[in-house]
Design a protein around this motif. Structure first.
Motif, PDB file in Angstrom:
ATOM      1  N   ALA A 219      15.193  -5.974   2.685  1.00  0.00           N
ATOM      2  CA  ALA A 219      14.050  -6.288   1.818  1.00  0.00           C
ATOM      3  C   ALA A 219      14.186  -5.511   0.518  1.00  0.00           C
ATOM      4  O   ALA A 219      14.455  -4.311   0.525  1.00  0.00           O
ATOM      5  CB  ALA A 219      12.734  -5.932   2.517  1.00  0.00           C
ATOM      6  N   VAL A 220      14.010  -6.212  -0.621  1.00  0.00           N
ATOM      7  CA  VAL A 220      14.087  -5.594  -1.945  1.00  0.00           C
ATOM      8  C   VAL A 220      12.737  -5.774  -2.623  1.00  0.00           C
ATOM      9  O   VAL A 220      12.239  -6.895  -2.748  1.00  0.00           O
ATOM     10  CB  VAL A 220      15.205  -6.240  -2.806  1.00  0.00           C
ATOM     11  N   PHE A 221      12.113  -4.637  -3.063  1.00  0.00           N
ATOM     12  CA  PHE A 221      10.806  -4.645  -3.717  1.00  0.00           C
ATOM     13  C   PHE A 221      10.998  -4.352  -5.213  1.00  0.00           C
ATOM     14  O   PHE A 221      11.633  -3.363  -5.581  1.00  0.00           O
ATOM     15  CB  PHE A 221       9.868  -3.575  -3.125  1.00  0.00           C
ATOM     16  N   THR A 222      10.431  -5.194  -6.076  1.00  0.00           N
ATOM     17  CA  THR A 222      10.458  -4.981  -7.534  1.00  0.00           C
ATOM     18  C   THR A 222       9.038  -4.742  -8.017  1.00  0.00           C
ATOM     19  O   THR A 222       8.143  -5.566  -7.781  1.00  0.00           O
ATOM     20  CB  THR A 222      11.050  -6.197  -8.266  1.00  0.00           C
ATOM     21  N   ASP A 223       8.819  -3.613  -8.695  1.00  0.00           N
ATOM     22  CA  ASP A 223       7.486  -3.257  -9.196  1.00  0.00           C
ATOM     23  C   ASP A 223       7.064  -4.227 -10.301  1.00  0.00           C
ATOM     24  O   ASP A 223       7.750  -4.377 -11.308  1.00  0.00           O
ATOM     25  CB  ASP A 223       7.502  -1.819  -9.734  1.00  0.00           C
ATOM     26  N   MET A 224       5.918  -4.900 -10.099  1.00  0.00           N
ATOM     27  CA  MET A 224       5.423  -5.888 -11.067  1.00  0.00           C
ATOM     28  C   MET A 224       4.244  -5.365 -11.878  1.00  0.00           C
ATOM     29  O   MET A 224       3.583  -6.136 -12.572  1.00  0.00           O
ATOM     30  CB  MET A 224       4.987  -7.149 -10.304  1.00  0.00           C
ATOM     31  N   THR A 225       3.979  -4.057 -11.825  1.00  0.00           N
ATOM     32  CA  THR A 225       2.781  -3.517 -12.479  1.00  0.00           C
ATOM     33  C   THR A 225       2.774  -3.799 -13.972  1.00  0.00           C
ATOM     34  O   THR A 225       1.803  -4.335 -14.525  1.00  0.00           O
ATOM     35  CB  THR A 225       2.687  -1.999 -12.231  1.00  0.00           C
ATOM     36  N   GLU A 226       3.865  -3.442 -14.676  1.00  0.00           N
ATOM     37  CA  GLU A 226       3.901  -3.639 -16.123  1.00  0.00           C
ATOM     38  C   GLU A 226       3.852  -5.121 -16.481  1.00  0.00           C
ATOM     39  O   GLU A 226       3.219  -5.507 -17.461  1.00  0.00           O
ATOM     40  CB  GLU A 226       5.159  -2.994 -16.710  1.00  0.00           C
ATOM     41  N   VAL A 227       4.521  -5.948 -15.686  1.00  0.00           N
ATOM     42  CA  VAL A 227       4.495  -7.391 -15.944  1.00  0.00           C
ATOM     43  C   VAL A 227       3.077  -7.928 -15.803  1.00  0.00           C
ATOM     44  O   VAL A 227       2.598  -8.716 -16.621  1.00  0.00           O
ATOM     45  CB  VAL A 227       5.457  -8.128 -14.987  1.00  0.00           C
ATOM     46  N   LYS A 228       2.355  -7.487 -14.749  1.00  0.00           N
ATOM     47  CA  LYS A 228       0.985  -7.941 -14.529  1.00  0.00           C
ATOM     48  C   LYS A 228       0.066  -7.471 -15.660  1.00  0.00           C
ATOM     49  O   LYS A 228      -0.797  -8.228 -16.134  1.00  0.00           O
ATOM     50  CB  LYS A 228       0.457  -7.398 -13.194  1.00  0.00           C
TER      51      LYS A 228
ATOM     52  N   SER B 212       0.854  -1.186   0.000  1.00  0.00           N
ATOM     53  CA  SER B 212       0.000   0.000   0.000  1.00  0.00           C
ATOM     54  C   SER B 212       0.890   1.235   0.000  1.00  0.00           C
ATOM     55  O   SER B 212       1.728   1.409   0.896  1.00  0.00           O
ATOM     56  CB  SER B 212      -0.908   0.004   1.234  1.00  0.00           C
ATOM     57  N   THR B 213       0.700   2.092  -0.991  1.00  0.00           N
ATOM     58  CA  THR B 213       1.495   3.312  -1.052  1.00  0.00           C
ATOM     59  C   THR B 213       0.892   4.368  -0.139  1.00  0.00           C
ATOM     60  O   THR B 213      -0.185   4.180   0.450  1.00  0.00           O
ATOM     61  CB  THR B 213       1.545   3.838  -2.498  1.00  0.00           C
ATOM     62  N   LYS B 214       1.573   5.465  -0.036  1.00  0.00           N
ATOM     63  CA  LYS B 214       1.092   6.546   0.816  1.00  0.00           C
ATOM     64  C   LYS B 214      -0.245   7.081   0.328  1.00  0.00           C
ATOM     65  O   LYS B 214      -1.079   7.522   1.122  1.00  0.00           O
ATOM     66  CB  LYS B 214       2.135   7.664   0.856  1.00  0.00           C
ATOM     67  N   SER B 215      -0.464   7.020  -0.991  1.00  0.00           N
ATOM     68  CA  SER B 215      -1.719   7.519  -1.567  1.00  0.00           C
ATOM     69  C   SER B 215      -2.808   6.455  -1.549  1.00  0.00           C
ATOM     70  O   SER B 215      -3.808   6.580  -2.254  1.00  0.00           O
ATOM     71  CB  SER B 215      -1.490   7.991  -3.007  1.00  0.00           C
ATOM     72  N   ALA B 216      -2.602   5.353  -0.803  1.00  0.00           N
ATOM     73  CA  ALA B 216      -3.584   4.275  -0.628  1.00  0.00           C
ATOM     74  C   ALA B 216      -3.781   3.458  -1.892  1.00  0.00           C
ATOM     75  O   ALA B 216      -4.800   2.798  -2.055  1.00  0.00           O
ATOM     76  CB  ALA B 216      -4.919   4.837  -0.147  1.00  0.00           C
ATOM     77  N   GLU B 217      -2.829   3.491  -2.795  1.00  0.00           N
ATOM     78  CA  GLU B 217      -2.906   2.660  -3.981  1.00  0.00           C
ATOM     79  C   GLU B 217      -2.266   1.298  -3.694  1.00  0.00           C
ATOM     80  O   GLU B 217      -1.305   1.203  -2.933  1.00  0.00           O
ATOM     81  CB  GLU B 217      -2.185   3.325  -5.156  1.00  0.00           C
ATOM     82  N   SER B 218      -2.821   0.262  -4.331  1.00  0.00           N
ATOM     83  CA  SER B 218      -2.257  -1.080  -4.193  1.00  0.00           C
ATOM     84  C   SER B 218      -1.283  -1.320  -5.331  1.00  0.00           C
ATOM     85  O   SER B 218      -1.612  -1.103  -6.494  1.00  0.00           O
ATOM     86  CB  SER B 218      -3.364  -2.130  -4.219  1.00  0.00           C
ATOM     87  N   LEU B 219      -0.099  -1.782  -5.000  1.00  0.00           N
ATOM     88  CA  LEU B 219       0.966  -1.942  -5.994  1.00  0.00           C
ATOM     89  C   LEU B 219       1.499  -3.376  -5.928  1.00  0.00           C
ATOM     90  O   LEU B 219       2.010  -3.799  -4.894  1.00  0.00           O
ATOM     91  CB  LEU B 219       2.098  -0.952  -5.720  1.00  0.00           C
ATOM     92  N   PRO B 220       1.367  -4.169  -7.018  1.00  0.00           N
ATOM     93  CA  PRO B 220       1.908  -5.536  -6.998  1.00  0.00           C
ATOM     94  C   PRO B 220       3.435  -5.499  -7.100  1.00  0.00           C
ATOM     95  O   PRO B 220       3.996  -4.821  -7.958  1.00  0.00           O
ATOM     96  CB  PRO B 220       1.287  -6.176  -8.246  1.00  0.00           C
ATOM     97  N   THR B 221       4.108  -6.212  -6.195  1.00  0.00           N
ATOM     98  CA  THR B 221       5.565  -6.223  -6.195  1.00  0.00           C
ATOM     99  C   THR B 221       6.066  -7.633  -5.929  1.00  0.00           C
ATOM    100  O   THR B 221       5.336  -8.487  -5.433  1.00  0.00           O
ATOM    101  CB  THR B 221       6.142  -5.289  -5.116  1.00  0.00           C
TER     102      THR B 221
END
Length: 947
Positions: free
Chosen positions: A500-509, A472-481
């Motif tokens: 902890a390492v987070f990789t943004d999976m938005t484009e992949v999804k 959950s981002t600060k703007s309350a958006e859900s982000l797949p990682t």
């Protein structure tokens, strides 16, 4: 410093008194020599360490750039794969669909020069193809090849072409329209490799012509195949290539866009094609730099290499002065020791004893000082090493593109990098000393672990965990990682930190969702396709088996849809399919499934239905809804449907058998005349066994010449008493005897053998005509049927006109019988064949007239000679005023168009008399003669000659 060291050495040779300086000489010489050796060794080791540190730093930065580079290239391959799947998932991709899809997929890929569609064109199709493309590109369109440097011109004749037909964007690529890359030796080799392998294959570096300038480009070819059923596919297996999807990338803009280096880059890059030895992109000639980094990778079947060389800016930025500092310190220490030695030994002999004592004390003090100095030096050295490591870690931590978070042993956040702030919106101050449970809202559905003590137990036991999470981002958006957590241990193997390492999976999804949509849903109707339908049927069967329920499977086929496609065009047909899909969906529940298998075939899965009465109500609702008038492009028409129905588990328990049973029941309903439904039963199974026998035996029957030609006379009522007859085919099976054409010709059309049967009958008729001509007896005019299936196709078919010339038969003895649907076909091949036959004096007869979609303009345009009124209007003409009115109207219309009328199916004298009075020109039917074998027809010929 060196001067002071050498000065003490010179004094040892010229100093006074000589006795004192002689003893000092050896000591000073040895001290200076050892100092030089030690200083040189230290400086050399520091320089080696510096080189290794620079090399490691350079490798880290260039490896990151290389990974970004490869990911970007993989994205281009995915874009090309998406365009290829667009073709594979559609019956036909229009230019506007291609443009819309390509513009959407390449919206953020500005370095893509063009994406192209190159259909496979045979030389015999070249003229027709160029005429068709001129409608879009203009009269100056033709298939091109490179005729000279920077110049494209008309292509020479080749057996096969792959001209660029669709290209987006068009604005900057008009010079490429019609260009045939298959004319290039290099491109041809790559295209052949792609077709053979069924995979995308990249070309060697290419200089591409744009605005009479040459630009470096990377070209990737992806083959598209056509199955035996006519559908497009990206799979090679047993399929024939139908075209190519190309993606062309401007190399310089691609590299600049991916790397985004500043005005003072840290490295220079060369992009080498290993197979050809040429460079796609070259910033630097290969040099003998002591620091460099090569990365090998493979793209679309080609081995490539990225070569990185550091710039002067990089060397100046990351180099240190440790070696120089060590050299200065070494000479300083040597000087100090030398001066100290001279000071101690400079006492006079009078106080030698005291000097000896003081010297001993000083020697001890010196040893202690040396020991302390060495310890200080070791501490300083370790501090410098630690500082360098911390600096490298800080650079890597803050420059990586992936979000990173570090916690202490109690799982509280102690550090985050800039990428973390960019991804989540939380600043460093907002998250420091916070427990990270506010960040992760949920784990992926297949992950059973949760952000509780269970996760920390896994970390304690295994030291790491990886999986997909939703943050959950600060703007309350859900982000797949994609989250990777690793533990850091101290010397006692106790956890001190967690990283902890987070990789943004938005484009992949998103890309996966698009691929899933194309893989599971029909692009035209947005209904589930065959793949998703099969999966849902399997799931429904499993559920029914578990709950003891039944399933109803329906197979729908739109009656005479092919006639609509042939006469009104594919765009009209596509819109009709969309409306039919909507109507079918409106007749069933949300819990049921409607799918489009292809063409005009639809399937329905009814789950949790009560009884067969429920299924019958749904079928009747479907038939009623589909038969309602539909208006498209200002035209109103009605369609009907044939529906086959089967049940699980009553009829079958396997998905494949259920589909087969429903398909067979649908064909049985279609044989009933359409607008009907049929349940699968034992009688239908027996009927299909008979059809299976015909399917298995028919092709062998052709090779064994079991098909024979019968002739049915056509009686002329005009003053011209020329002899006419229609050639009809029969199957004389050695076991089953004579099989009527109604039993095997429909199967021949489904098997694709109808073309061979048409050619077989034509050759037999020509041989009989040749024999009768040579015998000197009266030669009849023979009507021969040619199926609407693949009417204009000439591939692997007999050329009728050429055969007539070969056997020296006058073409005016032949009448070609075609259906109304054949007459109205818009394909250029069909129209061209009709014109050729008509120009060769072969007469044209329209068979079964009045039962299909008729158009008076086509009758006039094709200069039709005969209209054969279908037997359905003749059978009750003596009792039905409607049938008589229809026949009278057709006859009157034909007379005004100067077309002869032949009535089929005349079986009684009353029918013959009525048709004579109406004004038909010729009659045909059992009233005059049944179909006759060749020998019987020859007897008929002799009786005709004798009057």
């Amino acid at each position: 410093m060196g001067t002071y060291v050498m000065l003490s050495l010179v004094l040892s040779f010229i100093g006074r008194p000589r006795a004192v300086w002689k003893t000092r000489r050896w000591f000073i010489g040895i001290l200076v020599l050892l100092s030089l050796i030690i200083i040189s060794a230290i400086v050399w080791n520091i320089r080696q360490f510096e080189d290794k540190r620079l090399a490691d730093q350079f490798k880290i930065r260039t490896q990151e750039a290389a990974e970004v580079f490869k990911i970007a290239l993989k994205t281009e391959e995915l874009i090309q794969d998406g365009v290829s799947r667009l073709f594979a998932s559609s019956d036909k991709v229009t230019r506007d669909e291609f443009k819309s899809f390509v513009n959407w997929t390449t919206y953020n890929e500005q370095h893509i020069q063009v994406i192209e569609w190159l259909p496979r064109i045979l030389h015999s199709e070249r003229q027709a193809y160029e005429e068709e493309q001129k409608k879009h590109f203009g009269e100056d369109f033709f298939i091109k090849e490179i005729v000279s440097h920077k110049t494209l011109g008309p292509s020479k004749a080749y057996p096969v072409y792959f001209p660029i037909t669709y290209l987006e964007p068009e604005a900057d690529n008009l010079i490429a329209r019609g260009f045939n890359p298959y004319s290039s030796v290099v491109s041809k080799k790559v295209i052949d490799k792609a077709i053979e392998s069924g995979q995308a294959v990249a070309r060697s570096p290419l200089k591409m012509i744009r605005d009479k300038e040459l630009i470096d480009a990377l070209v990737i070819y992806r083959p598209i195949y056509q199955t035996q059923t006519g559908k497009f596919s990206i799979n090679k297996e047993n399929n024939e290539v139908i075209g190519l999807v190309n993606v062309v990338i401007r190399v310089k803009e691609f590299v600049d866009d991916i790397l985004k280096q500043s005005s003072q880059p840290e490295f220079l890059i060369n992009w080498l094609d290993i197979q050809s030895g040429d460079f796609f992109y070259q910033q630097s000639e290969e040099r003998t730099s002591r620091i460099k980094h090569y990365v090998d990778f493979e793209l679309a079947g080609r081995h490539m290499q990225l070569q990185f060389y550091p710039t002067t800016y990089f060397m100046n930025t990351y180099s240190t002065s440790l070696a120089s500092l060590a050299l200065v310190c070494g000479f300083l220490i040597t000087t100090l020791f030398t001066l100290l030695f001279l000071s101690i030994t400079g006492r006079t002999h009078r106080i030698s004893k005291e000097v000896t004592i003081r010297t001993q004390e000083l020697t001890q003090a010196t040893k202690r000082a040396q020991s302390s100095e060495q310890r200080i030096r070791d501490v300083l050295k370790q501090m410098k090493v630690t500082e360098q490591k911390l600096r490298l870690s800080d650079v890597a931590f803050n420059s990586t593109s992936e979000a990173m978070m570090i916690t202490d042993a109690n799982k509280y956040i102690i550090a985050v990098n800039q990428a973390f702030t960019d991804m989540t919106g939380y600043s460093y101050e907002e998250v420091i000393d916070q427990y990270p449970d506010f960040l992760i809202s949920e784990f992926a559905s297949h992950q059973s672990i949760r952000l509780t003590q269970e996760l920390w137990d896994v970390m304690r036991d295994k030291g790491m965990w990886r999986g997909e999470v939703i943050i959950s981002t600060k703007s309350a958006e859900s982000l797949p990682t994609y989250l990777s957590v690793s533990a850091i241990y101290d010397s006692a193997q106790s956890v001190t930190n967690m990283v902890a390492v987070f990789t943004d999976m938005t484009e992949v999804k998103e890309a996966h969702a698009i691929i899933e949509q194309h893989a599971n849903f029909d692009a035209l109707t947005n209904l589930p396709n065959r793949r998703l339908f099969t999966d849902r049927l399997q799931q429904a069967i499993k559920r029914a088996e578990r709950l003891g329920e039944k399933i109803c499977l329906m197979f729908l086929d739109l009656d005479r849809f092919k006639d609509v496609n042939d006469t009104l065009g594919h765009e009209f047909g596509d819109e009709l399919l969309r409306q039919m899909a909507f109507r079918i969906s409106s007749c069933i529940r949300d819990m049921d499934t409607v799918a489009r298998l292809g063409g005009d075939e639809f399937t329905i899965i009814l789950s949790e239905f009560k009884n067969k009465a429920h299924a019958i109500n749904v079928v009747k609702s479907l038939i009623s809804e589909i038969e309602k008038p539909v208006e498209i492009q200002g035209q109103t028409l009605r369609l009907s449907t044939s529906i086959g129905v089967t049940f699980f588990p009553d009829d079958a328990a396997e998905p494949g058998m259920l589909i087969q049973n429903a398909d067979r029941a649908m064909y049985a309903a279609k044989d009933m005349g359409g607008s009907a439904f049929k349940f699968y039963n034992a009688e239908l199974a027996a009927s299909w066994q008979a059809r299976t026998f015909i399917i298995n035996e028919l092709e062998s029957a052709l090779s064994r010449q079991e098909l024979i030609v019968y002739y049915q006379p056509i009686i002329s009522l005009s003053l011209n008493h020329a002899l006419y007859a229609e050639a009809l085919v029969r199957w004389n099976h050695p076991v089953r005897g004579m099989i009527p054409p109604s039993d095997f010709l429909p199967q021949a059309e489904r098997m694709g053998l109808i073309d061979k049967i048409d050619d077989y009958v034509f050759k037999r008729v020509c041989d009989d005509l040749k024999q009768w001509t040579n015998s000197g007896r009266a030669v009849p005019h023979i009507s021969i049927n040619r199926s609407a299936h693949n009417f204009g196709g000439q591939r692997a078919r007999l050329d009728w006109l050429a055969y007539l010339r070969e056997v020296s038969i006058p073409s005016e003895l032949i009448t070609l019988e075609i259906t109304e649907s054949t007459l109205m076909q818009k394909q250029s091949e069909s129209r061209m064949l009709l014109y050729r036959l008509r120009d060769a004096d072969i007469k044209i007869a329209v068979d079964d007239f009045g039962t299909g979609y008729s158009s008076l303009s086509y009758l006039k345009e094709m200069d039709v000679d005969y209209l054969k009124i279908d037997r359905s209007f003749i059978h009750d003409i003596d009792q039905s005023e409607d049938d008589r009115a229809i026949v009278e109207a057709i006859t009157e219309m034909a007379k005004r168009l100067d077309i002869m009328v032949i009535a089929e199916g005349v079986e009684t004298a009353i029918q013959a008399e009525i048709l004579k009075n109406i004004g038909c020109h010729a009659l045909q039917g059992f009233f005059y003669s049944k179909p006759l074998s060749k020998s019987e027809f020859e007897v008929y010929l002799r009786s005709f000659e004798n009057g």
